[in-house]
Design a protein around this motif. Structure first.
Motif, mmCIF file in Angstrom:
data_model
loop_
_atom_site.group_PDB
_atom_site.id
_atom_site.type_symbol
_atom_site.label_atom_id
_atom_site.label_comp_id
_atom_site.label_asym_id
_atom_site.label_seq_id
_atom_site.Cartn_x
_atom_site.Cartn_y
_atom_site.Cartn_z
ATOM 1 N N LEU A 3 1.111 -1.138 -0.052
ATOM 2 C CA LEU A 3 -0.117 0.105 0.049
ATOM 3 C C LEU A 3 0.795 1.263 0.139
ATOM 4 O O LEU A 3 2.031 1.337 0.523
ATOM 5 N N TRP A 5 0.948 5.744 0.318
ATOM 6 C CA TRP A 5 0.458 6.597 1.555
ATOM 7 C C TRP A 5 -1.108 7.083 0.919
ATOM 8 O O TRP A 5 -1.948 7.088 1.811
ATOM 9 N N ASP A 7 -3.288 5.137 -0.404
ATOM 10 C CA ASP A 7 -4.158 4.100 -0.001
ATOM 11 C C ASP A 7 -4.596 4.299 1.537
ATOM 12 O O ASP A 7 -5.824 4.028 1.843
ATOM 13 N N TYR A 8 -3.602 4.598 2.526
ATOM 14 C CA TYR A 8 -3.989 4.821 3.804
ATOM 15 C C TYR A 8 -4.792 6.098 3.941
ATOM 16 O O TYR A 8 -5.546 6.320 4.714
ATOM 17 N N LEU A 11 -8.474 5.028 3.128
ATOM 18 C CA LEU A 11 -8.610 4.385 4.460
ATOM 19 C C LEU A 11 -9.223 5.338 5.644
ATOM 20 O O LEU A 11 -10.333 5.110 6.403
ATOM 21 N N GLY A 12 -8.334 6.157 5.932
ATOM 22 C CA GLY A 12 -8.706 7.399 6.793
ATOM 23 C C GLY A 12 -9.725 7.957 6.659
ATOM 24 O O GLY A 12 -10.607 8.228 7.500
ATOM 25 N N TRP A 151 -0.347 -7.122 8.112
ATOM 26 C CA TRP A 151 -0.785 -6.375 9.509
ATOM 27 C C TRP A 151 -1.026 -7.606 10.599
ATOM 28 O O TRP A 151 -1.345 -8.577 10.382
ATOM 29 N N SER A 156 -5.606 -5.770 13.847
ATOM 30 C CA SER A 156 -6.467 -5.527 12.669
ATOM 31 C C SER A 156 -7.999 -5.806 13.371
ATOM 32 O O SER A 156 -8.862 -4.980 13.153
ATOM 33 N N SER A 330 -2.136 1.596 -6.911
ATOM 34 C CA SER A 330 -2.173 2.443 -5.685
ATOM 35 C C SER A 330 -3.157 3.425 -6.113
ATOM 36 O O SER A 330 -3.288 4.240 -7.061
ATOM 37 N N GLY A 334 -6.382 1.303 -2.580
ATOM 38 C CA GLY A 334 -6.931 1.591 -1.356
ATOM 39 C C GLY A 334 -8.365 1.648 -1.273
ATOM 40 O O GLY A 334 -9.150 1.302 -0.326
ATOM 41 N N THR A 338 -10.754 -0.764 1.182
ATOM 42 C CA THR A 338 -11.498 0.074 1.973
ATOM 43 C C THR A 338 -13.096 -0.691 1.949
ATOM 44 O O THR A 338 -13.621 -1.053 2.980
#
Lengths: 549, 62
Positions: A3, A5, A7-8, A11-12, A151, A156, A330, A334, A338
């Motif tokens: 992943l 940044w 993608d995170y 998710l965020g 993870w 998780s 990418s 993400g 998600t």
């Protein structure tokens, strides 16, 4: 899968919105009814999509694409013979009694229709089952994130459980339902491109057909005997086992889904909830099963896709994520990830909100503390939300000991749900059936279910009493367990009912067919009436079954 | 009560803009099995969906 940044970031953003919806809805919770039943105020398009999404857990997406790769298009029977006819039945025939009875839960309907012990048995088994379902779903997600992204399993599981807990704690059922709809959109928008890309890469449906053995691309042709198809199921077992007992048992009696329809704003909306949900449900195989089949074709094409392995056998549960890793860059990756998290969360929130209602109203208010002020039950509802989540986490670790997610789920549904269908059919459509009959029938049904499991053996499963009969697959075994449990419950309920005293007709008004004024739908356009919508669904269903026969 | 189309609309609009931005400014981001600019096309669709939700929500308000 690696992943980036971005993608995170995606998710965020998703987590922020999910929690934000819970935060905004916290003010709409003023009573235990608001918290546990949404105060019967949710618009029909929202209840319909939530009806679908509550059942659309991570194990469905992962499990169905795995089954697609393993069994081919026959997997679509779970939708086109299984879920959809059952959804029509619950909407048209059963919702007038569920919604019209003013019961707050399915066990409470049993209390009104039969008696206290029937409700108690149903409430307790249901509570146990939801905790397990939720735990299995959580386990599936934890395992997947561990395998795919490296993870930590524990991190998780705890993190996603915490998010679900916060938004259901704040906004109750309404928050769960609203988020389920958001999750549903995300699942469709996040997974449809994968289906399109993978099927197109495999040369479309005709390309897939030319590369795979015909048994993988025909849903009916190889079902005359169990030995002809990889599922090991023949037509009777499929139609009566999956199509009737298991699917009707699940969609018509499981409070997890029925609760969404019962939250609708009117009787008409409640009846149309499963009917409207049937349309996207029919389309789900294209999004979750076809990519699995396409993966199989891709693996034979030498384009660089190989089926994931575990030891020296295929690991079908990883088919979906490996496809995602190789079709999504990418960014979209993400979104896909998600959506996977979202499907898990919607499944889990569904279980948690059903669990807290049944615990609060059917167990706590009925047996532990009656007649307390409503604020007390609201508090209990909230505490139960926390306890339910913690128990699910425990169940996730129990589930870690078993490997095939779908088989275990079907087994649990078989033991608990298949006899239930007979109870509800007799309860709703035969006024002579009695509480003693229903109770005896439910118990016998569950006992017969476990006996069937104990006396048959399939793929080294079951046969713990004596391996009397060998069945071709665990799927066939599950179908037969359901069939026997249903028949046992039906017969025993009927026999005991004849031997016991029925309730007087005036007590059964609104609860049973023949003593209930059925809702009339006149003066509204056809697409707002249940019957024409159901006919339309049946037409599409026939076309799909014929097309993929 | 909260109109779900508003938060859903914002969520998918933001998602669409992120993807569209990636598709335009990092067109080199490709997955191994496809030559398409997946972010660009998916971004357009998701942004359109978000916009539609917002439009429906605002039409109901007015």
């Amino acid at each position: 899968m690696k992943l980036d940044w971005v993608d995170y970031l995606i998710l965020g953003v998703y987590f922020a919105f999910v929690l934000g919806i819970g935060w905004r809805l916290r003010k709409s919770v003023g009573s235990s009814r608001d918290f546990l039943t949404s105060g019967r105020s949710v618009p029909v398009w929202i209840t319909s999509l939530a009806f679908l999404a509550a059942n659309l857990g991570a194990q469905e997406v992962i499990g169905m694409s795995a089954s697609g790769a393993k069994y081919g298009i026959m997997t679509a029977h779970f939708y086109w013979i299984g879920a959809v006819p059952a959804m029509l039945f619950v909407g048209i025939f059963m919702m007038p009694f569920y919604y019209g009875s003013k019961a707050r839960s399915v066990p409470e309907y049993l209390k009104l229709r039969f008696d206290e012990k029937t409700r108690g048995l149903n409430a307790i088994t249901f509570a146990v089952m939801t905790v397990f379902s939720s735990g299995i779903s959580m386990y599936a997600l934890g395992l997947l994130l561990h395998l795919v992204l490296g993870w930590s399993f524990t991190a998780s599981v705890l993190f996603s459980a915490a998010i679900v807990l916060v938004y259901t704690f704040l906004g109750g059922l309404t928050s769960a339902i609203y988020n389920e709809v958001l999750q549903f959109f995300l699942i469709v928008l996040g997974f449809t491109p994968l289906a399109i890309l993978s099927i197109a890469k495999a040369g479309g449906w005709s390309g897939i057909q030319s590369r795979l053995p015909p048994v993988m691309t025909h849903s009916w042709r190889y079902m005359s005997s169990a030995s002809q198809n990889p599922m090991g199921v023949e037509t009777f077992g499929m139609i009566f086992g999956l199509g009737f007992t298991l699917s009707f048992g699940y969609w018509c009696t499981n409070f997890l889904v029925v609760q969404r329809a019962m939250a609708a704003e009117s009787m008409s909306a409640a009846r149309r909830t499963p009917l409207i949900a049937a349309f996207p449900k029919m389309a789900m195989p294209f999004i979750v099963i076809l990519p699995g089949i396409a993966a199989l074709a891709l693996a034979k094409m030498g384009v660089g896709y190989v089926l994931p392995l575990k030891g020296d056998s295929y690991d079908y549960d990883q088919v979906f994520t490996t496809l995602m890793a190789q079709f999504y860059p990418s960014g979209m990756l993400g979104v896909g990830l998600t959506a996977l998290m979202a499907s898990f969360m919607s499944g889990m929130a569904g279980n948690v909100t059903a669990f807290n209602t049944v615990w609060t109203y059917d167990i706590y208010q009925s047996y532990i503390r009656k007649g307390a002020p409503d604020t007390h039950y609201l508090m209990i509802g909230r505490i139960t939300t926390v306890v339910g989540t913690v128990l699910s986490i425990g169940a996730a670790y129990v589930a870690q000991r078993y490997n095939n997610i779908m088989d275990i789920l079907q087994l649990v549904f078989g033991f608990v749900n298949a006899p239930l269908l007979a109870t509800f059919l007799l309860g709703m459509f035969w006024r002579r059936s009695t509480g003693h009959g229903a109770f005896a029938g439910m118990l016998t049904g569950s006992v017969v279910a476990s006996l069937t499991h104990g006396l048959t053996v399939a793929e080294h499963k079951g046969g713990w009493i004596a391996p009397l009969i060998t069945l071709p697959s665990t799927m066939a075994q599950n179908f037969w367990i359901a069939i026997f449990a249903f028949c046992a419950c039906f017969v025993v309920t009927a026999l005991v009912s004849f031997a016991t005293k029925p309730r007087p007709a005036e007590e059964l008004q609104g609860l049973v067919y023949g003593l209930t004024k059925l809702p009339e739908e006149t003066g509204v356009s056809w697409y707002r009436r249940p019957a024409p919508v159901a006919v339309l669904v049946i037409l599409v269903l026939v076309v799909l079954n014929v097309w993929f026969r | 009560m909260l109109d779900l189309r508003t938060p859903a609309g914002w969520f998918f609009s933001i998602l669409g803009i992120i993807l569209l931005g990636l598709g335009i400014f990092s067109p080199g981001l490709r997955a191994s099995l496809t030559t398409l600019n997946v972010n660009l096309y998916c971004g357009i669709v998701i942004l359109a969906f978000g916009g539609l939700m917002l439009l429906l929500a605002s039409r109901k308000r007015s």
